[in-house]
Design a protein around this motif. Structure first.
Motif, PDB file in Angstrom:
ATOM      1  N   ARG A   8       9.469  -4.510 -10.243  1.00  0.00           N
ATOM      2  CA  ARG A   8       9.494  -4.669  -8.543  1.00  0.00           C
ATOM      3  C   ARG A   8       9.926  -3.556  -7.945  1.00  0.00           C
ATOM      4  NH1 ARG A   8      12.835 -10.566  -8.932  1.00  0.00           N
ATOM      5  NH2 ARG A   8      11.154 -11.716  -9.523  1.00  0.00           N
ATOM      6  N   GLN A   9      10.819  -2.519  -8.627  1.00  0.00           N
ATOM      7  CA  GLN A   9      11.337  -1.286  -7.870  1.00  0.00           C
ATOM      8  C   GLN A   9      10.016  -0.500  -7.817  1.00  0.00           C
ATOM      9  OE1 GLN A   9      14.418   0.205 -10.066  1.00  0.00           O
ATOM     10  NE2 GLN A   9      15.796  -1.428  -9.915  1.00  0.00           N
ATOM     11  N   GLN A  10       9.178  -0.561  -8.822  1.00  0.00           N
ATOM     12  CA  GLN A  10       8.024   0.361  -8.600  1.00  0.00           C
ATOM     13  C   GLN A  10       7.165  -0.256  -7.256  1.00  0.00           C
ATOM     14  OE1 GLN A  10       6.053   0.719 -12.273  1.00  0.00           O
ATOM     15  NE2 GLN A  10       7.502   1.890 -13.214  1.00  0.00           N
ATOM     16  N   PHE A  11       6.565  -1.574  -7.070  1.00  0.00           N
ATOM     17  CA  PHE A  11       5.926  -2.168  -6.044  1.00  0.00           C
ATOM     18  C   PHE A  11       6.780  -1.719  -4.815  1.00  0.00           C
ATOM     19  CE2 PHE A  11       3.942  -4.728  -9.519  1.00  0.00           C
ATOM     20  CZ  PHE A  11       2.694  -4.200  -9.326  1.00  0.00           C
ATOM     21  N   ASP A  12       7.876  -1.853  -4.891  1.00  0.00           N
ATOM     22  CA  ASP A  12       8.693  -1.475  -3.423  1.00  0.00           C
ATOM     23  C   ASP A  12       8.557   0.057  -3.126  1.00  0.00           C
ATOM     24  OD1 ASP A  12       9.377  -4.171  -3.391  1.00  0.00           O
ATOM     25  OD2 ASP A  12      11.340  -3.948  -4.325  1.00  0.00           O
ATOM     26  N   GLU A  13       8.479   0.785  -3.756  1.00  0.00           N
ATOM     27  CA  GLU A  13       8.280   2.285  -3.402  1.00  0.00           C
ATOM     28  C   GLU A  13       7.015   2.663  -2.964  1.00  0.00           C
ATOM     29  OE1 GLU A  13       9.359   4.503  -6.938  1.00  0.00           O
ATOM     30  OE2 GLU A  13      11.508   4.048  -6.599  1.00  0.00           O
ATOM     31  N   ILE A  14       5.946   2.007  -3.293  1.00  0.00           N
ATOM     32  CA  ILE A  14       4.376   2.244  -2.890  1.00  0.00           C
ATOM     33  C   ILE A  14       4.042   2.150  -1.348  1.00  0.00           C
ATOM     34  CG2 ILE A  14       1.957   1.517  -3.000  1.00  0.00           C
ATOM     35  CD1 ILE A  14       2.746   0.648  -6.158  1.00  0.00           C
ATOM     36  N   PRO A  15       4.770   1.188  -0.595  1.00  0.00           N
ATOM     37  CA  PRO A  15       4.470   1.059   0.641  1.00  0.00           C
ATOM     38  C   PRO A  15       4.962   2.351   1.418  1.00  0.00           C
ATOM     39  CG  PRO A  15       5.150  -0.940   0.087  1.00  0.00           C
ATOM     40  CD  PRO A  15       5.250  -0.111  -0.855  1.00  0.00           C
ATOM     41  N   THR A  16       6.042   2.984   1.231  1.00  0.00           N
ATOM     42  CA  THR A  16       6.926   3.979   1.574  1.00  0.00           C
ATOM     43  C   THR A  16       6.016   5.105   1.487  1.00  0.00           C
ATOM     44  OG1 THR A  16       8.267   4.339  -0.302  1.00  0.00           O
ATOM     45  CG2 THR A  16       9.138   2.765   1.685  1.00  0.00           C
ATOM     46  N   VAL A  17       5.536   5.346   0.192  1.00  0.00           N
ATOM     47  CA  VAL A  17       4.779   6.443  -0.164  1.00  0.00           C
ATOM     48  C   VAL A  17       3.475   6.482   0.954  1.00  0.00           C
ATOM     49  CG1 VAL A  17       3.460   7.964  -1.701  1.00  0.00           C
ATOM     50  CG2 VAL A  17       5.555   6.658  -2.272  1.00  0.00           C
ATOM     51  N   VAL A  18       2.734   5.301   1.049  1.00  0.00           N
ATOM     52  CA  VAL A  18       1.451   5.356   1.944  1.00  0.00           C
ATOM     53  C   VAL A  18       1.719   5.812   3.292  1.00  0.00           C
ATOM     54  CG1 VAL A  18      -0.345   3.821   2.647  1.00  0.00           C
ATOM     55  CG2 VAL A  18       0.639   3.768   0.121  1.00  0.00           C
ATOM     56  N   GLY A  19       2.923   5.063   3.718  1.00  0.00           N
ATOM     57  CA  GLY A  19       3.307   5.310   5.055  1.00  0.00           C
ATOM     58  C   GLY A  19       3.522   6.912   5.409  1.00  0.00           C
ATOM     59  N   PHE A  21       2.106   9.380   3.930  1.00  0.00           N
ATOM     60  CA  PHE A  21       0.889  10.292   3.749  1.00  0.00           C
ATOM     61  C   PHE A  21       0.011   9.812   4.903  1.00  0.00           C
ATOM     62  CE2 PHE A  21       1.831  10.809  -0.782  1.00  0.00           C
ATOM     63  CZ  PHE A  21       1.388  12.043  -1.002  1.00  0.00           C
ATOM     64  N   SER A  22       0.197   8.676   5.471  1.00  0.00           N
ATOM     65  CA  SER A  22      -0.830   8.394   6.719  1.00  0.00           C
ATOM     66  C   SER A  22      -0.149   9.277   7.867  1.00  0.00           C
ATOM     67  CB  SER A  22      -0.662   6.771   6.998  1.00  0.00           C
ATOM     68  OG  SER A  22       0.544   6.342   7.148  1.00  0.00           O
ATOM     69  N   ALA A  23       1.109   9.380   7.882  1.00  0.00           N
ATOM     70  CA  ALA A  23       1.788   9.852   9.044  1.00  0.00           C
ATOM     71  C   ALA A  23       1.423  11.430   9.191  1.00  0.00           C
ATOM     72  CB  ALA A  23       3.102   9.845   9.105  1.00  0.00           C
ATOM     73  N   PHE A  24       1.428  11.815   7.871  1.00  0.00           N
ATOM     74  CA  PHE A  24       0.937  13.458   8.038  1.00  0.00           C
ATOM     75  C   PHE A  24      -0.550  13.671   8.291  1.00  0.00           C
ATOM     76  CE2 PHE A  24       4.723  14.127   5.193  1.00  0.00           C
ATOM     77  CZ  PHE A  24       5.326  15.221   5.749  1.00  0.00           C
ATOM     78  N   GLY A  25      -1.405  12.746   7.669  1.00  0.00           N
ATOM     79  CA  GLY A  25      -2.848  12.658   7.995  1.00  0.00           C
ATOM     80  C   GLY A  25      -2.942  12.292   9.420  1.00  0.00           C
ATOM     81  N   LEU A  26      -2.493  11.679  10.280  1.00  0.00           N
ATOM     82  CA  LEU A  26      -2.389  11.299  11.583  1.00  0.00           C
ATOM     83  C   LEU A  26      -2.119  12.767  12.498  1.00  0.00           C
ATOM     84  CD1 LEU A  26      -3.372   9.816  13.896  1.00  0.00           C
ATOM     85  CD2 LEU A  26      -1.045   8.516  13.875  1.00  0.00           C
ATOM     86  N   VAL A  27      -1.119  13.172  12.149  1.00  0.00           N
ATOM     87  CA  VAL A  27      -0.773  14.464  12.900  1.00  0.00           C
ATOM     88  C   VAL A  27      -1.559  15.575  12.529  1.00  0.00           C
ATOM     89  CG1 VAL A  27       1.114  16.225  12.785  1.00  0.00           C
ATOM     90  CG2 VAL A  27       1.879  13.892  12.520  1.00  0.00           C
ATOM     91  N   PHE A  28      -2.199  15.852  11.462  1.00  0.00           N
ATOM     92  CA  PHE A  28      -3.057  16.919  11.120  1.00  0.00           C
ATOM     93  C   PHE A  28      -4.556  16.637  11.892  1.00  0.00           C
ATOM     94  CE2 PHE A  28      -6.709  18.475   8.607  1.00  0.00           C
ATOM     95  CZ  PHE A  28      -6.397  19.748   8.603  1.00  0.00           C
ATOM     96  N   SER A  29      -4.932  15.370  11.732  1.00  0.00           N
ATOM     97  CA  SER A  29      -6.265  14.846  12.604  1.00  0.00           C
ATOM     98  C   SER A  29      -6.072  15.309  14.041  1.00  0.00           C
ATOM     99  CB  SER A  29      -6.656  13.761  12.401  1.00  0.00           C
ATOM    100  OG  SER A  29      -5.567  12.853  12.646  1.00  0.00           O
ATOM    101  N   VAL A  30      -4.756  14.920  14.979  1.00  0.00           N
ATOM    102  CA  VAL A  30      -4.643  15.173  16.154  1.00  0.00           C
ATOM    103  C   VAL A  30      -4.571  16.721  16.517  1.00  0.00           C
ATOM    104  CG1 VAL A  30      -3.065  14.947  18.085  1.00  0.00           C
ATOM    105  CG2 VAL A  30      -3.687  12.954  16.773  1.00  0.00           C
ATOM    106  N   SER A  31      -4.168  17.432  15.494  1.00  0.00           N
ATOM    107  CA  SER A  31      -3.890  18.713  16.096  1.00  0.00           C
ATOM    108  C   SER A  31      -5.129  19.660  15.904  1.00  0.00           C
ATOM    109  CB  SER A  31      -2.881  19.459  14.921  1.00  0.00           C
ATOM    110  OG  SER A  31      -3.295  19.338  13.656  1.00  0.00           O
ATOM    111  N   LEU A  32      -6.167  19.124  14.843  1.00  0.00           N
ATOM    112  CA  LEU A  32      -7.323  19.589  14.589  1.00  0.00           C
ATOM    113  C   LEU A  32      -8.348  19.507  15.697  1.00  0.00           C
ATOM    114  CD1 LEU A  32      -9.259  21.309  12.756  1.00  0.00           C
ATOM    115  CD2 LEU A  32      -9.940  18.715  11.730  1.00  0.00           C
TER     116      LEU A  32
END
Length: 423
Positions: A8-19, A21-32
């Motif tokens: 259960r602890q492992q499944f709870d940590e997965i959404p935070t990691v995905v969020g 990575f998506s934030a970093f990807g969005l910032v990179f695409s906007v700057s590009l």
């Protein structure tokens, strides 16, 4: 129970990691994307546009980036005005052709000297020679002769005749007409076409297409008439009528050509011919018309009876006419009503006996006039006017006397014969 808690602890940590990575990807695409836009703007500012608009008359280059800047556009006009005053008239067309692909003019321009002087001096020099050699009296006589010749000459018609012995057919080719007069005073041109009739039977009628705005029409149309024996060719006559088409009124008659085929030999092959176009041969007498009119003041109506016509002329030397009468009612020179009789076949003395009743829009007959048009019915083409009669307050002669009697004696049917005028 311990393994279930760890999963259960492992499944709870997965959404935070995905969020994250998506934030970093969005910032990179906007700057590009922002960096790419900046690069495009900088490249556009350094380059000239690949296309331009050139005003054909003024020669002004209008680039897309200058459309919003009025100061630059005005400055360009002023600089061009200065250049135009310095350049000769013929240089504008040459400079437009010398532009390169980007629309720029070459820096060096060569000027030809000496030729403008010759062009400006030679006409004056020759004009002075002509004035010295020709007297004013001779100029007047030449001008008067040329104007008379233009009025008398109606042009020349070119055509060819041929007889096909295998098919027993008579072939006429209308090639062209040259030097026709201008029937339209505004455009100084004509819209000519030709009607052709084989006389005397008047059975074969054809016409060419209308050619717009020309005084030298080239028709080149061939008409083949079957069932005419070669032995009867000598008894026939060709009648060409040259007309100018008018969309809003009757077609104008330019002239006619009559070709008697007696003495013309067609056994050797095609025969090319040309004839001068002459004025239409109209007989002096247009005939007479008997009409009866009665004004009813109580009902404010005008009763018109078309009774008879006599001594009507032949239509275009092609046999008896098929007359009918068209009646037009005018109020203040504007047509408000029209009627017509039945057609009487092949007769110069027609009996109609037809009655028409017109409603008068005003009291009295002061602004009323009535027009009688005697026409020749023709199925193949537009009907031609044989004669005209107008009754009204402004009419003269017997027409004016007849109209006065109608106004003075209402409710009385008054009949009179009238001479028809040329239509």
């Amino acid at each position: 129970m311990a393994p279930i808690a760890d999963s259960r602890q492992q499944f709870d940590e997965i959404p935070t990691v995905v969020g994250i990575f998506s934030a970093f990807g969005l910032v990179f695409s906007v700057s590009l994307f922002a960096w790419i836009c900046c690069q495009r703007k900088s490249s556009k500012s350094n380059k000239t546009p690949p296309y331009k608009f050139v005003h054909v008359l003024k020669g002004v280059d209008i680039y897309p980036e200058n459309l919003n800047s009025k100061k630059k556009f005005g400055a360009d006009d002023k600089s061009e005005a200065k250049n135009k005053s310095a350049m000769p008239k013929n240089s504008l067309h040459l400079d437009l052709e010398k532009r390169d692909l980007n629309g720029n003019f070459p820096k060096t321009t060569t000027k030809m000297q000496g030729f403008p002087d010759l062009e400006n001096s030679s006409p004056k020099h020759f004009a002075e020679r002509k004035k010295d050699s020709v007297s004013p009296d001779s100029l007047k006589s030449i001008a008067s002769l040329s104007s008379e010749d233009k009025q008398d000459k109606l042009g020349t018609l070119f055509f060819s005749l041929e007889y096909n012995f295998e098919k027993k057919a008579f072939v006429v080719n209308i090639k062209e007409a040259r030097g026709l007069p201008a029937m339209d005073e505004q455009s100084m041109t004509s819209d000519p076409y030709i009607k052709m009739t084989i006389l005397p039977e008047k059975k074969h009628k054809v016409k060419t297409r209308v050619l717009r705005k020309t005084l030298d029409p080239a028709f080149d149309e061939t008409f083949t008439f079957y069932g005419i024996p070669y032995s009867q060719i000598q008894d026939l006559t060709l009648h060409f009528m040259v007309l100018s088409f008018d969309r809003f009124s009757r077609d104008d008659v330019i002239g006619e050509v009559l070709i008697p085929l007696a003495g013309i030999e067609l056994s050797e092959g095609r025969l090319l011919m040309d004839r001068e176009i002459i004025k239409r041969n109209k007989s002096s007498g247009r005939g007479e018309l008997l009409v009866s009119l009665c004004y009813q003041s109580t009902t404010n109506t005008l009763t018109v009876v078309v009774l008879k016509a006599r001594h009507l002329p032949k239509s275009d030397v092609s046999g008896l006419s098929d007359p009918y009468v068209k009646v037009n009612l005018y109020h203040a020179k504007k047509r408000i009503s029209k009627k017509k009789t039945h057609v009487k076949k092949c007769t110069p003395n027609a009996v109609f006996n037809e009655l028409f009743v017109f409603d008068i829009p005003c009291e009295g007959l002061d602004d009323i006039s009535i027009e009688f048009l005697v026409l020749d019915s023709d199925r193949g083409s537009r009907n031609e006017v044989i004669g005209r009669l107008t009754l009204g307050s402004s009419a003269e002669g017997t027409s004016g006397e007849h109209w006065k009697e109608i106004c003075e004696y209402p409710r009385r049917q008054i009949a009179k014969w009238h001479m028809l005028c040329d239509g």
